[in-house]
Design an enzyme around this catalytic site. Structure first.
Site, PDB file in Angstrom:
ATOM      1  N   LYS A 212      19.624  20.686  64.670  1.00 52.92           N
ATOM      2  CA  LYS A 212      18.758  19.545  64.332  1.00 52.92           C
ATOM      3  C   LYS A 212      19.498  18.240  64.554  1.00 52.92           C
ATOM      4  CE  LYS A 212      16.955  21.924  60.244  1.00 52.92           C
ATOM      5  NZ  LYS A 212      18.041  22.301  59.328  1.00 52.92           N
TER       6      LYS A 212
ATOM      7  N   LYS B   3      32.605  19.608  61.425  1.00 53.88           N
ATOM      8  CA  LYS B   3      31.904  18.355  61.109  1.00 53.88           C
ATOM      9  C   LYS B   3      32.891  17.239  60.795  1.00 53.88           C
ATOM     10  CE  LYS B   3      27.336  19.886  59.807  1.00 53.88           C
ATOM     11  NZ  LYS B   3      26.292  20.014  58.809  1.00 53.88           N
TER      12      LYS B   3
ATOM     13  N   LYS C   5      25.596  25.179  69.737  1.00 52.07           N
ATOM     14  CA  LYS C   5      24.478  25.743  68.979  1.00 52.07           C
ATOM     15  C   LYS C   5      23.249  24.831  69.062  1.00 52.07           C
ATOM     16  CE  LYS C   5      24.894  25.115  64.493  1.00 52.07           C
ATOM     17  NZ  LYS C   5      25.257  25.142  63.090  1.00 52.07           N
TER      18      LYS C   5
HETATM   19  P1  TYM Z   1      20.427  24.893  58.250  1.00 48.71           P
HETATM   20  O1  TYM Z   1      19.395  23.998  57.641  1.00 48.71           O
HETATM   21  O2  TYM Z   1      21.404  24.280  59.177  1.00 48.71           O
HETATM   22  O3  TYM Z   1      19.722  26.088  58.995  1.00 48.71           O
HETATM   23  C1  TYM Z   1      18.709  26.883  58.380  1.00 48.71           C
HETATM   24  C2  TYM Z   1      18.867  28.317  58.842  1.00 48.71           C
HETATM   25  O4  TYM Z   1      18.753  28.388  60.272  1.00 48.71           O
HETATM   26  C3  TYM Z   1      19.879  29.072  60.819  1.00 48.71           C
HETATM   27  N1  TYM Z   1      20.213  28.459  62.118  1.00 48.71           N
HETATM   28  C4  TYM Z   1      20.307  29.122  63.275  1.00 48.71           C
HETATM   29  N2  TYM Z   1      20.166  30.427  63.582  1.00 48.71           N
HETATM   30  C5  TYM Z   1      20.329  30.791  64.883  1.00 48.71           C
HETATM   31  N3  TYM Z   1      20.622  29.901  65.880  1.00 48.71           N
HETATM   32  C6  TYM Z   1      20.774  28.590  65.612  1.00 48.71           C
HETATM   33  N4  TYM Z   1      21.054  27.724  66.592  1.00 48.71           N
HETATM   34  C7  TYM Z   1      20.624  28.145  64.257  1.00 48.71           C
HETATM   35  N5  TYM Z   1      20.711  26.929  63.656  1.00 48.71           N
HETATM   36  C8  TYM Z   1      20.464  27.143  62.345  1.00 48.71           C
HETATM   37  C9  TYM Z   1      20.995  28.858  59.809  1.00 48.71           C
HETATM   38  O5  TYM Z   1      21.989  29.861  59.905  1.00 48.71           O
HETATM   39  C10 TYM Z   1      20.249  28.908  58.490  1.00 48.71           C
HETATM   40  O6  TYM Z   1      20.077  30.243  58.061  1.00 48.71           O
HETATM   41  N6  TYM Z   1      23.744  25.443  54.539  1.00 48.71           N
HETATM   42  C11 TYM Z   1      22.480  25.913  55.076  1.00 48.71           C
HETATM   43  C12 TYM Z   1      21.348  25.784  54.091  1.00 48.71           C
HETATM   44  C13 TYM Z   1      21.587  26.437  52.790  1.00 48.71           C
HETATM   45  C14 TYM Z   1      21.547  27.840  52.519  1.00 48.71           C
HETATM   46  C15 TYM Z   1      21.802  27.948  51.139  1.00 48.71           C
HETATM   47  C16 TYM Z   1      21.323  28.972  53.304  1.00 48.71           C
HETATM   48  C17 TYM Z   1      21.863  25.789  51.640  1.00 48.71           C
HETATM   49  N7  TYM Z   1      22.008  26.685  50.640  1.00 48.71           N
HETATM   50  C18 TYM Z   1      21.844  29.204  50.499  1.00 48.71           C
HETATM   51  C19 TYM Z   1      21.353  30.223  52.665  1.00 48.71           C
HETATM   52  C20 TYM Z   1      21.619  30.325  51.301  1.00 48.71           C
HETATM   53  C21 TYM Z   1      22.133  25.085  56.302  1.00 48.71           C
HETATM   54  O7  TYM Z   1      22.577  23.978  56.464  1.00 48.71           O
HETATM   55  O8  TYM Z   1      21.199  25.681  57.115  1.00 48.71           O
END
Ligand code: TYM
Length: 339
Positions: free
Chosen positions: A204, A115, A201
C-alpha cells in the site's frame, strides 16, 4: 479454533492483501463458524500511528476498509469485525507485555530494519514497539489461527515468544495466561510482488499506483495495470522451474494460479509457450471476473455510512467482552492491584 487477524487501514487494500490474507480470513471465518469457533478481524488503526499519517485520510480509509472486508465475504454476523481504537484493551495489554518483550527480539524484526533503514534514531518509538502491539492483538483473544501473508510470519513468531516467556515467568504450567498462536499462511500467494518490480512486495505504501491492483480498481484500471506490468520478452515455459530467474513473470503466473485456485504448474501446463501479449489479457480477464463483484459490492456498501458505523460499534462491544477475561488474567498474574 479462534481466528484473529488485522489489516492496517492506511491506503487501499490490494491484490496482495486479498490473496495473502483476506481470502483466508473468509475461509477461516466459515470454518470457525461451522465448528463452533470464533473469528475476530480488525482494522489495525493504532498500528498506522507508527508511520507519518494524515488524520483525515486515516479516518476515511478506515471506513472504506470495513466496506472492503464485508465486500470480500466477511459476515459481521459470524465475525467480530472491529476497529482497534474502539477496543482499548489492545493498547492496555501491549503495555503489560512491554516488560516481557526484549529489545534484542524487536531489533531483529526485518520489517523494523527495512522501514527504519539507516535512520533508526529518527524513527518513532511506535515503529519499533509495534510488534508488541501485534502480539497483544492476537493474545488478547487466545488466538489459535492467525491468517497472514509471509511478511507477518516473523511478527507472529515474536508473539509466540512473548506469550511463552510471560507464561513461564508469571503463570503456572497448568494454567497458562496465553495460548501460543499459529500463523496460517497460504502456500501460494504468500508474497505477491509489485507489478513494476518483481523483487519488491506489492504494498500500500509504494508510491506508484501502477505497482498494485487495488480491490477498488475498476475493470479498465485493472486491465491497464496488467497490460503495463513489467515482464521480459521470453514466452512462458511449461513448468515453474523454468521461471527461476524471471521474478516478474513468476509473479504473474503466481497471481493467475491464486486467482484461479489452481497450481502455478497447472497454469503453465495451459499457457506454456504463450507470450505476455496473450497471457496478460487472460490474466486481466480472470482478475476482473474474481474482483469485479467484490468491487461492485464495495461501491454499494461504502455509501451506507450508518451500517458501517453500526458494524464497528457492535464488533467493538463484542471484542471488549471477549478480551476482558484474558486482560484480567494478565493483570492478576503480574500482581497489579486494581481494586
Ligand atoms: P498489512 O496491513 O500490511 O497487511 C494485511 C495483510 O496482508 C498481507 N499482505 C500480503 N500478502 C501477500 N502478498 C503481499 N504483497 C502482501 N502485502 C500484505 C499481510 O501479511 C497481512 O496479513 N502488522 C499487520 C497488521 C496487524 C496484524 C495484527 C496482523 C496488526 N496486528 C495481528 C495479524 C495479527 C500489517 O501491517 O498488515
Amino acid at each position: 479454533m479462534i481466528v484473529v487477524s488485522g489489516i492496517q487501514p492506511t491506503g487501499k487494500p490490494h491484490l496482495g492483501n486479498y490473496l495473502g490474507a483476506i481470502r483466508n480470513y473468509v475461509k477461516l471465518q466459515d470454518e470457525a463458524h461451522a465448528g463452533g469457533g470464533k473469528c475476530f478481524i480488525f482494522l489495525a488503526d493504532l498500528h498506522a500511528l507508527s508511520m507519518p499519517h494524515e488524520p483525515a485520510e486515516l479516518h476515511a480509509s478506515t471506513l472504506e476498509m470495513v466496506a472492503t472486508l464485508v465486500a470480500c465475504g466477511l459476515d459481521p454476523a459470524n465475525t467480530t469485525l472491529f476497529n482497534q481504537a474502539q477496543v482499548p484493551q489492545h493498547a492496555e495489554l501491549q503495555w503489560l507485555l512491554m516488560g516481557t518483550a526484549r529489545m534484542g527480539w524487536l531489533n531483529r524484526m526485518t520489517q523494523w530494519k527495512d522501514k527504519a533503514g539507516k535512520n533508526r534514531e529518527g524513527q518513532s518509538v511506535a515503529l519499533f514497539s509495534y510488534p508488541v502491539l501485534q502480539a497483544a492483538d492476537v493474545l488478547l483473544y487466545q488466538a489459535t489461527h492467525v491468517p497472514v501473508g509471509e511478511d507477518q510470519k516473523q511478527h507472529l513468531e515474536l508473539a509466540r515468544d512473548i506469550a511463552q516467556k510471560f507464561n513461564n515467568d508469571f503463570a503456572s504450567e497448568d494454567a497458562p495466561v496465553f495460548t501460543l498462536p499459529e500463523p496460517y499462511i497460504p502456500e501460494a500467494a504468500a508474497r505477491i510482488m509489485s507489478l513494476r518490480d518483481g523483487t519488491r512486495k506489492m504494498s500500500k505504501s509504494e508510491p506508484s499506483d501502477m505497482s498494485r491492483i487495488n480491490l477498488t480498481d475498476d475493470a479498465d484500471e485493472m486491465a491497464q495495470k496488467f497490460r503495463k506490468a513489467r515482464t521480459d520478452p521470453e514466452p512462458l515455459p511449461s513448468e515453474m522451474a523454468g521461471l527461476d530467474d524471471r521474478a516478474e513473470a513468476s509473479n504473474l503466473v503466481t497471481i493467475y494460479a491464486a486467482l484461479a485456485e489452481t497450481s502455478p504448474d497447472a497454469v503453465l501446463g495451459e499457457h506454456g509457450g504463450k507470450g505476455f501479449g496473450e497471457f496478460k489479457p487472460a490474466l486481466a480477464d480472470l482478475a476482473i471476473s474474481v474482483l469485479g463483484p467484490i468491487r461492485d459490492r464495495f461501491v454499494e456498501l461504502k455509501q451506507d455510512r450508518e451500517s458501517l458505523d453500526a458494524i464497528l460499534a457492535r464488533g467493538a462491544a463484542q471484542a471488549r467482552d471477549a478480551g476482558a477475561p484474558t486482560l484480567d488474567a494478565a493483570y492478576n498474574a503480574l500482581g497489579l492491584v486494581r481494586g
